[in-house]
Design a protein around this motif. Structure first.
Motif, PDB file in Angstrom:
ATOM      1  N   ILE A 153      48.227  93.594  67.826  1.00 23.48           N
ATOM      2  CA  ILE A 153      47.384  93.861  66.672  1.00 23.48           C
ATOM      3  C   ILE A 153      47.909  93.154  65.418  1.00 23.48           C
ATOM      4  CG2 ILE A 153      46.391  96.009  67.529  1.00 23.48           C
ATOM      5  CD1 ILE A 153      48.319  97.493  65.603  1.00 23.48           C
ATOM      6  N   GLY A 154      49.217  92.931  65.354  1.00 20.03           N
ATOM      7  CA  GLY A 154      49.767  92.197  64.212  1.00 20.03           C
ATOM      8  C   GLY A 154      49.223  90.785  64.145  1.00 20.03           C
ATOM      9  N   HIS A 155      49.079  90.157  65.299  1.00 20.45           N
ATOM     10  CA  HIS A 155      48.524  88.799  65.365  1.00 20.45           C
ATOM     11  C   HIS A 155      47.055  88.818  64.958  1.00 20.45           C
ATOM     12  CE1 HIS A 155      48.616  84.632  67.027  1.00 20.45           C
ATOM     13  NE2 HIS A 155      47.317  84.869  67.065  1.00 20.45           N
ATOM     14  N   LEU A 156      46.299  89.789  65.473  1.00 16.41           N
ATOM     15  CA  LEU A 156      44.885  89.914  65.104  1.00 16.41           C
ATOM     16  C   LEU A 156      44.736  90.165  63.604  1.00 16.41           C
ATOM     17  CD1 LEU A 156      43.628  92.075  68.107  1.00 16.41           C
ATOM     18  CD2 LEU A 156      43.098  89.658  67.686  1.00 16.41           C
ATOM     19  N   ALA A 157      45.595  91.024  63.057  1.00 17.51           N
ATOM     20  CA  ALA A 157      45.546  91.305  61.621  1.00 17.51           C
ATOM     21  C   ALA A 157      45.817  90.039  60.815  1.00 17.51           C
ATOM     22  CB  ALA A 157      46.549  92.394  61.260  1.00 17.51           C
ATOM     23  N   ASP A 158      46.806  89.243  61.236  1.00 14.98           N
ATOM     24  CA  ASP A 158      47.112  88.003  60.529  1.00 14.98           C
ATOM     25  C   ASP A 158      45.945  87.027  60.591  1.00 14.98           C
ATOM     26  OD1 ASP A 158      49.597  88.913  59.752  1.00 14.98           O
ATOM     27  OD2 ASP A 158      50.680  87.889  61.354  1.00 14.98           O
ATOM     28  N   LEU A 159      45.279  86.935  61.737  1.00 19.98           N
ATOM     29  CA  LEU A 159      44.101  86.064  61.837  1.00 19.98           C
ATOM     30  C   LEU A 159      43.011  86.513  60.874  1.00 19.98           C
ATOM     31  CD1 LEU A 159      43.858  85.602  65.719  1.00 19.98           C
ATOM     32  CD2 LEU A 159      44.584  83.885  64.039  1.00 19.98           C
ATOM     33  N   LEU A 160      42.797  87.829  60.791  1.00 22.36           N
ATOM     34  CA  LEU A 160      41.783  88.348  59.878  1.00 22.36           C
ATOM     35  C   LEU A 160      42.184  88.107  58.421  1.00 22.36           C
ATOM     36  CD1 LEU A 160      39.148  89.834  59.349  1.00 22.36           C
ATOM     37  CD2 LEU A 160      40.381  92.010  59.655  1.00 22.36           C
ATOM     38  N   LEU A 161      43.429  88.355  58.085  1.00 21.91           N
ATOM     39  CA  LEU A 161      43.896  88.118  56.721  1.00 21.91           C
ATOM     40  C   LEU A 161      43.693  86.661  56.317  1.00 21.91           C
ATOM     41  CD1 LEU A 161      47.128  90.262  56.919  1.00 21.91           C
ATOM     42  CD2 LEU A 161      45.204  90.704  55.361  1.00 21.91           C
ATOM     43  N   HIS A 162      43.921  85.758  57.252  1.00 17.68           N
ATOM     44  CA  HIS A 162      43.751  84.322  57.011  1.00 17.68           C
ATOM     45  C   HIS A 162      42.305  83.999  56.636  1.00 17.68           C
ATOM     46  CE1 HIS A 162      44.387  80.015  57.560  1.00 17.68           C
ATOM     47  NE2 HIS A 162      43.322  79.989  58.343  1.00 17.68           N
ATOM     48  N   CYS A 163      41.356  84.755  57.171  1.00 16.88           N
ATOM     49  CA  CYS A 163      39.929  84.512  56.931  1.00 16.88           C
ATOM     50  C   CYS A 163      39.430  85.106  55.611  1.00 16.88           C
ATOM     51  CB  CYS A 163      39.095  85.111  58.067  1.00 16.88           C
ATOM     52  SG  CYS A 163      39.350  84.346  59.672  1.00 16.88           S
ATOM     53  N   LEU A 164      40.147  86.066  55.068  1.00 21.04           N
ATOM     54  CA  LEU A 164      39.674  86.793  53.890  1.00 21.04           C
ATOM     55  C   LEU A 164      40.015  86.072  52.591  1.00 21.04           C
ATOM     56  CD1 LEU A 164      40.757  90.399  54.945  1.00 21.04           C
ATOM     57  CD2 LEU A 164      38.446  89.421  55.054  1.00 21.04           C
ATOM     58  N   GLU A 165      39.215  86.332  51.565  1.00 16.83           N
ATOM     59  CA  GLU A 165      39.509  85.832  50.224  1.00 16.83           C
ATOM     60  C   GLU A 165      40.351  86.888  49.522  1.00 16.83           C
ATOM     61  OE1 GLU A 165      36.088  84.474  48.067  1.00 16.83           O
ATOM     62  OE2 GLU A 165      35.187  83.666  49.898  1.00 16.83           O
ATOM     63  N   LEU A 166      41.648  86.635  49.468  1.00 19.29           N
ATOM     64  CA  LEU A 166      42.587  87.611  48.909  1.00 19.29           C
ATOM     65  C   LEU A 166      43.246  87.052  47.658  1.00 19.29           C
ATOM     66  CD1 LEU A 166      44.346  88.759  52.213  1.00 19.29           C
ATOM     67  CD2 LEU A 166      42.397  89.829  51.057  1.00 19.29           C
ATOM     68  N   THR A 167      43.693  87.953  46.801  1.00 18.16           N
ATOM     69  CA  THR A 167      44.447  87.536  45.622  1.00 18.16           C
ATOM     70  C   THR A 167      45.854  87.126  46.072  1.00 18.16           C
ATOM     71  OG1 THR A 167      45.367  89.729  45.200  1.00 18.16           O
ATOM     72  CG2 THR A 167      43.201  89.224  44.210  1.00 18.16           C
ATOM     73  N   PRO A 168      46.566  86.370  45.236  1.00 16.33           N
ATOM     74  CA  PRO A 168      47.958  86.055  45.580  1.00 16.33           C
ATOM     75  C   PRO A 168      48.785  87.317  45.803  1.00 16.33           C
ATOM     76  CG  PRO A 168      47.227  84.620  43.814  1.00 16.33           C
ATOM     77  CD  PRO A 168      46.128  85.633  44.033  1.00 16.33           C
ATOM     78  N   GLU A 169      48.535  88.354  45.009  1.00 14.97           N
ATOM     79  CA  GLU A 169      49.295  89.599  45.157  1.00 14.97           C
ATOM     80  C   GLU A 169      49.008  90.270  46.497  1.00 14.97           C
ATOM     81  OE1 GLU A 169      49.125  88.251  41.152  1.00 14.97           O
ATOM     82  OE2 GLU A 169      47.420  88.812  42.403  1.00 14.97           O
ATOM     83  N   GLN A 170      47.759  90.262  46.916  1.00 16.04           N
ATOM     84  CA  GLN A 170      47.421  90.831  48.228  1.00 16.04           C
ATOM     85  C   GLN A 170      48.082  90.035  49.345  1.00 16.04           C
ATOM     86  OE1 GLN A 170      43.144  90.626  47.591  1.00 16.04           O
ATOM     87  NE2 GLN A 170      42.991  92.864  47.671  1.00 16.04           N
ATOM     88  N   ASN A 171      48.045  88.707  49.240  1.00 13.33           N
ATOM     89  CA  ASN A 171      48.695  87.872  50.253  1.00 13.33           C
ATOM     90  C   ASN A 171      50.198  88.106  50.285  1.00 13.33           C
ATOM     91  OD1 ASN A 171      46.856  86.158  51.791  1.00 13.33           O
ATOM     92  ND2 ASN A 171      46.249  85.319  49.820  1.00 13.33           N
TER      93      ASN A 171
END
Length: 195
Positions: A153-171
Motif C-alpha cells: 500500500i505504501g507503493h500505491l500511496a506514492d503512485l497516487l501522491l505523484h498524480c496529485l497537485e500538492l503544495t510543497p508542504e504536503q509533499n
C-alpha cells in the motif's frame, strides 16, 4: 528497496520538485554542474538524490541553499545527449533517504544517504486501503492502469501522491512519512478533495 545502502551520491536540488519512490520523471539537464554530474553518473551506477530546496530557510552567505533532509534516491533509466552537452534524462525513484551534505570535489553537491524503509503495517489495514487506492489511481490516470495485486500500500500511496497537485508542504510531509497506512489515508483524502 533491495541493493540500496548508505553511500555518498550526487545531489540534484530542485525547488518544489518531489520524486516519489516507484515513480518516474523526465528532466532536461542544461547547467554546467549538472551536465558534469550526468556525465559522471553515466560512468557508474547512475544514482543520485533528488531533494527539494527549502525556500523559506534563512540563507547563509557563501553557503548553498539548504535542502529538505529527506529526499529520494533515484536512478537514471534513460538518457539522450543533446547539443552543447545538455541531456534529457528519465529518473526512476528508488527509495526515501535521509540526506546529509558532504564535501564535494566536483561542480555539483554530494550527500551521504541513509535508506529509510516504509512501514507497511498489518494486512487487515492493507486489505481495506488497497481497493480504495486502486480506484483513486485509476480515476487520477483517467484510464485503465495495470497494478500488480501484490504492490504494497505504501507503493500505491506514492503512485497516487505523484498524480496529485500538492503544495510543497504536503509533499514534504508525505515524503517524510514512513507509515504507509497514514500516507495512504492522506493521499486518499487529498484525492477526494481534488475530485
Amino acid at each position: 528497496m533491495k541493493n540500496v545502502k548508505s553511500a555518498v551520491v550526487p545531489l540534484f536540488p530542485l525547488p518544489d520538485f518531489f520524486l516519489y519512490p516507484g515513480t518516474v520523471a523526465p528532466l532536461h539537464i542544461f547547467e554546467a554542474r549538472y551536465r558534469q554530474m550526468v556525465n559522471d553518473l553515466l560512468d557508474g551506477p547512475g544514482r543520485l538524490v533528488i531533494a527539494s530546496l527549502i525556500k523559506r530557510a534563512p540563507r547563509q552567505p557563501g553557503m548553498p541553499a539548504p535542502v529538505f533532509p529527506i529526499g529520494t534516491l533515484a536512478e537514471i533509466i534513460r538518457h539522450e545527449k543533446l547539443p552543447e552537452g545538455r541531456f534529457l534524462i528519465v529518473l526512476a525513484g528508488l527509495t526515501r533517504v535521509k540526506v546529509a551534505e558532504v564535501a564535494s570535489d566536483r561542480l555539483y553537491r554530494k550527500v551521504q544517504v541513509e535508506p529509510l524503509a516504509s512501514v507497511e503495517g498489518d494486512e487487515a489495514t492493507a486489505r481495506l486501503l488497497r481497493p480504495r487506492l486502486e480506484v483513486a489511481l485509476r480515476e487520477q490516470a483517467g484510464r485503465t492502469v495495470d497494478l500488480d495485486d501484490d504492490l504494497p500500500i505504501g507503493h500505491l500511496a506514492d503512485l497516487l501522491l505523484h498524480c496529485l497537485e500538492l503544495t510543497p508542504e504536503q509533499n514534504e510531509e508525505m515524503l517524510a512519512e514512513l507509515d504507509a497506512a497514514r500516507r495512504a489515508r492522506m493521499a486518499l483524502a487529498w484525492h477526494a478533495a481534488q475530485a
